[in-house]
Motif scaffolding. Structure first.
Motif, PDB file in Angstrom:
ATOM      1  N   LYS A   1       3.310   4.283   7.419  1.00 40.99           N
ATOM      2  CA  LYS A   1       4.012   3.081   7.862  1.00 40.99           C
ATOM      3  C   LYS A   1       3.984   2.051   6.730  1.00 40.99           C
ATOM      4  CE  LYS A   1       0.795   3.057  11.257  1.00 40.99           C
ATOM      5  NZ  LYS A   1       0.037   2.589  12.374  1.00 40.99           N
ATOM      6  N   PRO A   2       5.043   1.246   6.610  1.00 42.08           N
ATOM      7  CA  PRO A   2       4.996   0.173   5.607  1.00 42.08           C
ATOM      8  C   PRO A   2       3.787  -0.730   5.852  1.00 42.08           C
ATOM      9  CG  PRO A   2       7.210   0.423   6.451  1.00 42.08           C
ATOM     10  CD  PRO A   2       6.324   1.289   7.307  1.00 42.08           C
ATOM     11  N   LYS A   3       3.060  -0.988   4.770  1.00 37.51           N
ATOM     12  CA  LYS A   3       1.842  -1.780   4.872  1.00 37.51           C
ATOM     13  C   LYS A   3       1.683  -2.607   3.602  1.00 37.51           C
ATOM     14  CE  LYS A   3      -1.776  -0.143   7.021  1.00 37.51           C
ATOM     15  NZ  LYS A   3      -3.041   0.423   7.473  1.00 37.51           N
TER      16      LYS A   3
ATOM     17  N   THR B   1       1.270  -4.716   8.860  1.00 36.30           N
ATOM     18  CA  THR B   1       1.627  -3.334   9.139  1.00 36.30           C
ATOM     19  C   THR B   1       2.836  -3.294  10.053  1.00 36.30           C
ATOM     20  OG1 THR B   1      -0.702  -2.743   9.020  1.00 36.30           O
ATOM     21  CG2 THR B   1       0.764  -1.126   9.998  1.00 36.30           C
ATOM     22  N   LYS B   2       3.800  -2.440   9.692  1.00 36.50           N
ATOM     23  CA  LYS B   2       4.945  -2.228  10.560  1.00 36.50           C
ATOM     24  C   LYS B   2       4.570  -1.129  11.544  1.00 36.50           C
ATOM     25  CE  LYS B   2       9.790  -0.965  10.759  1.00 36.50           C
ATOM     26  NZ  LYS B   2      10.962  -0.519  10.024  1.00 36.50           N
TER      27      LYS B   2
ATOM     28  N   GLU C   1       2.337  -6.388  12.825  1.00 38.08           N
ATOM     29  CA  GLU C   1       1.077  -7.039  13.148  1.00 38.08           C
ATOM     30  C   GLU C   1       0.435  -7.505  11.861  1.00 38.08           C
ATOM     31  OE1 GLU C   1      -1.537  -4.589  15.411  1.00 38.08           O
ATOM     32  OE2 GLU C   1      -0.254  -4.654  17.179  1.00 38.08           O
ATOM     33  N   VAL C   2      -0.231  -8.628  11.935  1.00 43.71           N
ATOM     34  CA  VAL C   2      -0.971  -9.154  10.798  1.00 43.71           C
ATOM     35  C   VAL C   2      -2.445  -9.059  11.168  1.00 43.71           C
ATOM     36  CG1 VAL C   2      -1.266 -11.069   9.208  1.00 43.71           C
ATOM     37  CG2 VAL C   2       0.961 -10.708  10.310  1.00 43.71           C
TER      38      VAL C   2
ATOM     39  N   LYS D   1       0.887  -1.166   0.000  1.00 41.27           N
ATOM     40  CA  LYS D   1       0.000   0.000   0.000  1.00 41.27           C
ATOM     41  C   LYS D   1       0.920   1.209   0.000  1.00 41.27           C
ATOM     42  CE  LYS D   1      -3.955   2.027   2.143  1.00 41.27           C
ATOM     43  NZ  LYS D   1      -4.834   2.138   3.264  1.00 41.27           N
ATOM     44  N   ASN D   2       1.040   1.860  -1.150  1.00 43.80           N
ATOM     45  CA  ASN D   2       2.060   2.904  -1.289  1.00 43.80           C
ATOM     46  C   ASN D   2       1.624   4.286  -0.809  1.00 43.80           C
ATOM     47  OD1 ASN D   2       0.455   2.565  -3.529  1.00 43.80           O
ATOM     48  ND2 ASN D   2       1.988   3.162  -5.008  1.00 43.80           N
TER      49      ASN D   2
END
Length: 158
Positions: free
Chosen positions: A62-64, A78-79, A89-90, A57-58
């Motif tokens: 947060k990186p996702k 999600t980081k 977390e997933v 998801k750009n």
């Protein structure tokens, strides 16, 4: 059940394989990247059927990454930016990542216990990391989580 992924395969190659304990190709991973789509990893069986894909998801602070199994959204990785140690977390599956992500020595843990262990490959396929599954039900989801985390780590190294 154990699977092996070559270290640095995600950052270096557009296509690579996940192998089983006998060294046989089990899954083919193809990487695509585009400015409008971000990073996308496709997981295929050895007959060429797409089983899953992971899409970054750009538009996110947060990186996702989102995981799709058989075209259906299954989970979001999600980081969490809370300390020096990265936390992931997933969502939807209720999984948490515990251990040392930088050393490829961590676990995916859910409500019902441990789903997967990941660590450096021992002896055979030593330049790989080993994924050991305690629950075969979520192999694709757990593999997708590992691939997404590795993508985040590679992006941060660059």
């Amino acid at each position: 059940m154990k699977l092996y992924v070559k270290e640095k395969a995600i950052s270096v190659m557009d296509k690579f394989f996940v192998r089983d304990e006998d060294g046989k190709k089990k899954y083919e991973i193809k990487k695509k990247f585009g400015p409008s789509i971000g990073l996308k990893l496709h997981i295929f069986d050895m007959d060429g059927n797409e089983l899953a894909y992971i899409k970054e998801k750009n538009i996110s602070v947060k990186p996702k990454f989102r995981i799709y199994i058989d075209g259906e959204h299954t989970a979001t990785i999600t980081k969490k930016i809370v300390s020096l140690k990265p936390k992931y977390e997933v969502e939807e599956l209720g999984w948490k990542i515990k251990g040392n992500i930088f050393e490829h020595n961590y676990k995916i843990v859910g409500d019902k216990g441990e789903a997967m262990n990941i660590h450096k490959g021992r002896f055979k396929l030593s330049d790989s990391f080993e994924l050991e599954f305690s629950d075969k039900k979520h192999v694709l989801e757990a593999l997708a989580v590992v691939l997404a985390i590795d993508c985040v780590m590679d992006e941060e190294e660059e």
